[in-house]
Design an enzyme around this catalytic site. Sequence first.
Site, PDB file in Angstrom:
ATOM      1  N   ILE A  72      -2.169  -7.537  -2.806  1.00 25.13           N
ATOM      2  CA  ILE A  72      -1.874  -8.218  -1.557  1.00 25.13           C
ATOM      3  C   ILE A  72      -2.627  -9.556  -1.445  1.00 25.13           C
ATOM      4  O   ILE A  72      -2.272 -10.426  -0.650  1.00 25.13           O
ATOM      5  CB  ILE A  72      -2.149  -7.275  -0.346  1.00 25.13           C
TER       6      ILE A  72
ATOM      7  N   GLY B 242       0.832  -1.214   0.000  1.00 23.36           N
ATOM      8  CA  GLY B 242       0.000   0.000   0.000  1.00 23.36           C
ATOM      9  C   GLY B 242       0.856   1.249   0.000  1.00 23.36           C
ATOM     10  O   GLY B 242       0.508   2.259   0.614  1.00 23.36           O
TER      11      GLY B 242
ATOM     12  N   TYR C 253     -14.636  -2.447   8.750  1.00 20.36           N
ATOM     13  CA  TYR C 253     -13.236  -2.040   8.898  1.00 20.36           C
ATOM     14  C   TYR C 253     -12.763  -2.257  10.341  1.00 20.36           C
ATOM     15  O   TYR C 253     -11.693  -2.829  10.585  1.00 20.36           O
ATOM     16  CB  TYR C 253     -13.135  -0.556   8.513  1.00 20.36           C
TER      17      TYR C 253
ATOM     18  N   LYS D 264      -9.890  -4.731  11.826  1.00 18.16           N
ATOM     19  CA  LYS D 264      -8.714  -4.249  12.563  1.00 18.16           C
ATOM     20  C   LYS D 264      -8.625  -4.898  13.950  1.00 18.16           C
ATOM     21  O   LYS D 264      -7.528  -5.170  14.438  1.00 18.16           O
ATOM     22  CB  LYS D 264      -8.735  -2.716  12.670  1.00 18.16           C
TER      23      LYS D 264
ATOM     24  N   GLY E  87      -0.593   4.756  -0.817  1.00 16.54           N
ATOM     25  CA  GLY E  87      -1.714   5.257  -0.026  1.00 16.54           C
ATOM     26  C   GLY E  87      -1.321   6.475   0.793  1.00 16.54           C
ATOM     27  O   GLY E  87      -0.205   6.989   0.688  1.00 16.54           O
ATOM     28  N   GLN E  88      -2.263   6.927   1.619  1.00 18.02           N
ATOM     29  CA  GLN E  88      -2.039   8.158   2.396  1.00 18.02           C
ATOM     30  C   GLN E  88      -0.799   8.024   3.283  1.00 18.02           C
ATOM     31  O   GLN E  88       0.083   8.869   3.259  1.00 18.02           O
ATOM     32  CB  GLN E  88      -3.267   8.468   3.267  1.00 18.02           C
TER      33      GLN E  88
ATOM     34  N   ARG F  28      -1.497   0.268  -7.630  1.00 20.37           N
ATOM     35  CA  ARG F  28      -1.446   1.416  -8.538  1.00 20.37           C
ATOM     36  C   ARG F  28      -0.009   1.872  -8.718  1.00 20.37           C
ATOM     37  O   ARG F  28       0.795   1.761  -7.798  1.00 20.37           O
ATOM     38  CB  ARG F  28      -2.226   2.600  -7.943  1.00 20.37           C
TER      39      ARG F  28
HETATM   40  N1  SER Z   1      -9.026   7.104   9.092  1.00 18.30           N
HETATM   41  C1  SER Z   1      -9.673   5.839   9.208  1.00 18.30           C
HETATM   42  C2  SER Z   1     -11.047   5.878   8.661  1.00 18.30           C
HETATM   43  O1  SER Z   1     -11.657   6.906   8.783  1.00 18.30           O
HETATM   44  C3  SER Z   1      -9.703   5.408  10.636  1.00 18.30           C
HETATM   45  O2  SER Z   1      -8.625   4.604  10.885  1.00 18.30           O
HETATM   46  O3  SER Z   1     -11.521   4.913   8.180  1.00 18.30           O
END
Ligand code: SER
Length: 320
Positions: free
Chosen positions: A48, A6, A137, A141, A9-10, A34
Amino acid sequence: MILVTGANGQIGSVLTKTLRGIYGDAQVLATDIRKPETLEGSFEFLDILDKKRLYEVISQYKVTQIYHLAAILSATGELRPKFAWQINMDGLFNVLEAAKELNISKIFAPSSIAVFGNETPRQNTPQHTILHPTSVYGISKAALENWCQYYTKKYNIDIRSLRFPGIISHQSDPGGGTTDYAVDIFHYAVKGQDYECFLRADTRLPMIYMPDAIRATMELMHAPQENISIRTSYNLASMSFTPEEIYSAIQKNIPDFKISYKPDFRQAIADSWTESIDDTFAKNDWGWKSEFNIEDMTLDMIENLKKKNKLKVDHEELGV
Ligand code: SER
């Protein structure tokens, strides 16, 4: 060699640069599905979910450490639950199994404030607390944290993790998260546009500025092994604010800036998270201390985004 998943990514794009600054370009391999915007240093396409390719890349580059950042964030996760589960879980398993089978000694695999849920204490959320996440999500996690601890203990792999708050950055944009508003708002303000926020004005969430998030990652990864007492994921605190508060911090610098509110499905996700974090374990175990508050961060964001926009206009005028 260090492998980053990744990497576009950010977090990945900034962390890859930081790692290359520390270990040298030749020691850090960026991977993503990408292509990176600018091709600096080694890069390989890597999905991945493609375990075979992951193993090939690890063997070819003699990888010994992995920063595993490839993941689907909270808002996208609610729109595509099964896909998010696959990327976040199967992706993690591929990395953990590779570590076990190919002798990877150290892994960074971030978690998030999304592991908290409606039963978690909302203020000063403790390290050891109730984790009943409501989002796909968050569920992924919370599972990640337990699997990281399992692989650390069972297979003696040094896996470290942080529960990141929402990350604010000018270098890179987040995608598909609930805390994304806190980055988007700056882009609108600096361009002189009004901003419509998808969260309510009083939604308080824990946040962190990118330089602090990166420094936390490096400090955690460089801490002596015997100091690491948390093998699930460390609570990490910096600042907490509401959309209304970040709006007025920006408005002090950009007086004409206007905001309106139109909460959508992301409000329920934000409401299930907590407001502020107790990060005593991070402080005691590896000396964590955040540097940026909301005012410093706001000034730095505005200054850097203005520079970036000016550079873009200059390039457009020159036709490059
Ligand atoms: N920044 C993330 C989200 O908003 C939180 O870990 O999904």
